[in-house]
Design a protein around this motif. Sequence first.
Motif, mmCIF file in Angstrom:
data_model
loop_
_atom_site.group_PDB
_atom_site.id
_atom_site.type_symbol
_atom_site.label_atom_id
_atom_site.label_comp_id
_atom_site.label_asym_id
_atom_site.label_seq_id
_atom_site.Cartn_x
_atom_site.Cartn_y
_atom_site.Cartn_z
ATOM 1 N N GLU A 1 -5.492 -15.288 -51.588
ATOM 2 C CA GLU A 1 -6.108 -13.866 -51.331
ATOM 3 C C GLU A 1 -7.157 -13.497 -52.173
ATOM 4 O OE1 GLU A 1 -1.638 -12.192 -50.031
ATOM 5 O OE2 GLU A 1 -2.557 -11.959 -51.979
ATOM 6 N N ALA B 1 -4.457 -10.115 -43.356
ATOM 7 C CA ALA B 1 -3.664 -8.914 -43.169
ATOM 8 C C ALA B 1 -3.179 -8.137 -44.283
ATOM 9 C CB ALA B 1 -2.589 -9.214 -42.282
ATOM 10 N N HIS B 2 -2.691 -8.974 -45.344
ATOM 11 C CA HIS B 2 -2.515 -8.270 -46.606
ATOM 12 C C HIS B 2 -3.744 -7.515 -47.424
ATOM 13 C CE1 HIS B 2 -1.242 -8.526 -50.881
ATOM 14 N NE2 HIS B 2 -0.031 -7.930 -50.473
ATOM 15 N N ARG C 1 -6.099 -6.251 -46.070
ATOM 16 C CA ARG C 1 -6.073 -4.868 -45.108
ATOM 17 C C ARG C 1 -4.985 -3.902 -45.694
ATOM 18 N NH1 ARG C 1 -7.038 -8.317 -40.703
ATOM 19 N NH2 ARG C 1 -4.936 -7.610 -39.739
ATOM 20 N N ARG C 2 -3.709 -4.379 -45.693
ATOM 21 C CA ARG C 2 -2.851 -3.535 -46.054
ATOM 22 C C ARG C 2 -3.047 -2.736 -47.547
ATOM 23 N NH1 ARG C 2 0.632 -7.499 -43.825
ATOM 24 N NH2 ARG C 2 0.901 -8.246 -45.806
ATOM 25 N N ILE C 3 -3.520 -3.637 -48.564
ATOM 26 C CA ILE C 3 -3.668 -2.759 -49.697
ATOM 27 C C ILE C 3 -5.000 -2.330 -49.799
ATOM 28 C CG2 ILE C 3 -2.188 -4.597 -50.850
ATOM 29 C CD1 ILE C 3 -4.541 -6.095 -51.717
ATOM 30 N N GLY C 4 -5.931 -2.335 -48.806
ATOM 31 C CA GLY C 4 -7.114 -1.462 -48.666
ATOM 32 C C GLY C 4 -8.319 -2.316 -49.342
ATOM 33 N N THR D 1 -11.265 -4.328 -44.518
ATOM 34 C CA THR D 1 -11.217 -3.687 -43.101
ATOM 35 C C THR D 1 -11.959 -4.340 -42.401
ATOM 36 O OG1 THR D 1 -11.591 -1.512 -42.116
ATOM 37 C CG2 THR D 1 -13.341 -2.083 -43.313
ATOM 38 N N HIS E 1 -14.190 -8.804 -40.592
ATOM 39 C CA HIS E 1 -13.491 -8.459 -41.836
ATOM 40 C C HIS E 1 -14.656 -8.130 -42.750
ATOM 41 C CE1 HIS E 1 -9.936 -10.233 -40.082
ATOM 42 N NE2 HIS E 1 -9.258 -9.461 -40.630
ATOM 43 N N ALA F 1 -7.840 0.978 -54.103
ATOM 44 C CA ALA F 1 -6.822 -0.304 -53.873
ATOM 45 C C ALA F 1 -6.696 -0.860 -55.214
ATOM 46 C CB ALA F 1 -7.638 -1.303 -52.947
ATOM 47 N N SER G 1 1.227 -0.701 -59.421
ATOM 48 C CA SER G 1 2.120 -1.595 -58.858
ATOM 49 C C SER G 1 2.549 -2.547 -59.774
ATOM 50 C CB SER G 1 1.857 -2.233 -57.617
ATOM 51 O OG SER G 1 1.440 -1.243 -56.521
#
Length: 325
Positions: A19, A50-51, A53-56, A59, A69, A77, A84
Motif C-alpha cells: 500500500e 480501496a483501502h 481510499r477508505r483512509i483518505g 480519491t 486514482h 489521513a 489509530s
Amino acid sequence: MSDEDLPTHLCRLGLTRREAEVYVALLATGSGDTGDPPDEPGPDSQAHLAHLRRIGLVTVSDVGGFRRHVPVEPTVALEFLAHSRGAELREAQQAAANAYRGYRRSVSPHPTDNLVEVVTGDSIIERIETIEEAAESEVLRFDSPPYHTHGSPNPIEIENLGQGVEYRVVYSRSAVQNAAYYAVNIQPSIAAGERARILPTVPVKLTVFDRRLAIVSMSFVEAEVNDSMLLVHPSSLLSALTGLFETSWRAALPMHLGERVPSALSPIHRRIVELLATGVTDDTIAELLGVSRRTLSRHLEQLNSRAGSVTRFQMALHAARNGWI
C-alpha cells in the motif's frame, strides 16, 4: 528525508508495504487509472487502492473522461493513522502488562506486589492531604522533622478531630523543640483533642490511617537524596508498623494533662509540667512559653514549693503520684 524513506515511514503508521509503494507511485506519476496503478499489476491492486481510499489518502477523479486514482492532501489521513497506531500500541502495551501479571500470578507469584507504592515530588503533599481527608475513625502518627508540608498548620486534623476522628501522636523531642512548629501545629492540635505523647526519638516517620493505609516518610538523611514517601497497603508490613506504633505509644510520656490536673495549678504551671515531661531543656521551655529564663526559674521554684520537692526527680515523682502527668 528522501523519497526512498517514505514507504518505510508510512508502514510505521500502519500501511502495508505494498500500500505504501502504491501511494508513493501515485505521488510520483500524478495519477493512475482505475485499472492497474503504476507498478502494481497484480490482482490485489484494487484492494490496495480501496483501502487507501477508505483512509483518505487517495480519491477517484475524472480526468479527460477517464476515472483515475489521485493522491489527496495527506494531513488528516495521516493524523488518523497516527492516532489509530497509538491506540493499537497502547492496547498492545496493556496486553503485555496483563500477560506479565498473569505470569507473576501463575508462574512466579509474589504476594507483596502492589502492597507498597512509592510517591515522589510534587504529588506528595496532595496525596497526604487526600488520604488524611478520607480518615474515618483513627489516625496514628510518629511526628518528626523534616516535614513535606514545611511545618505548616494542619487544618485537616483540626477538622477531623471536630468530626470525631481520634488522633494519637508520638512526637520526637526535635519536633517539640521547634518553637514555630509547636505554636502553629502541635499546640492547636492538642487543644482540639489530639492525644499526644513524646519520645526522645521516634523509630520512623509514620502515619497510619484507619489501620488500612500507612504513610512512611523519609528521615533527614534520606530526604536529602530522595524526596519520596511510601504508601503501605493492608499487609503484614502494615500490621507490623501499627504494632510498632502501639509499643512506642505505651513507652512514651504524655504531653497533655487532661482532667487530672488539680484546678489550683495555673495554666502556665500546667504548660511547664507538660513540657518538663517531654524532657526538653529549660531554654527550650522558656522559648516555647515566650518567657525569660529568669521568669521560668521563678515558676519552677513555685512548682517545687507546691510539690515539696528539691530536685527535678522529686518533682517528677510528685507529679506522677498526684496525677499531674
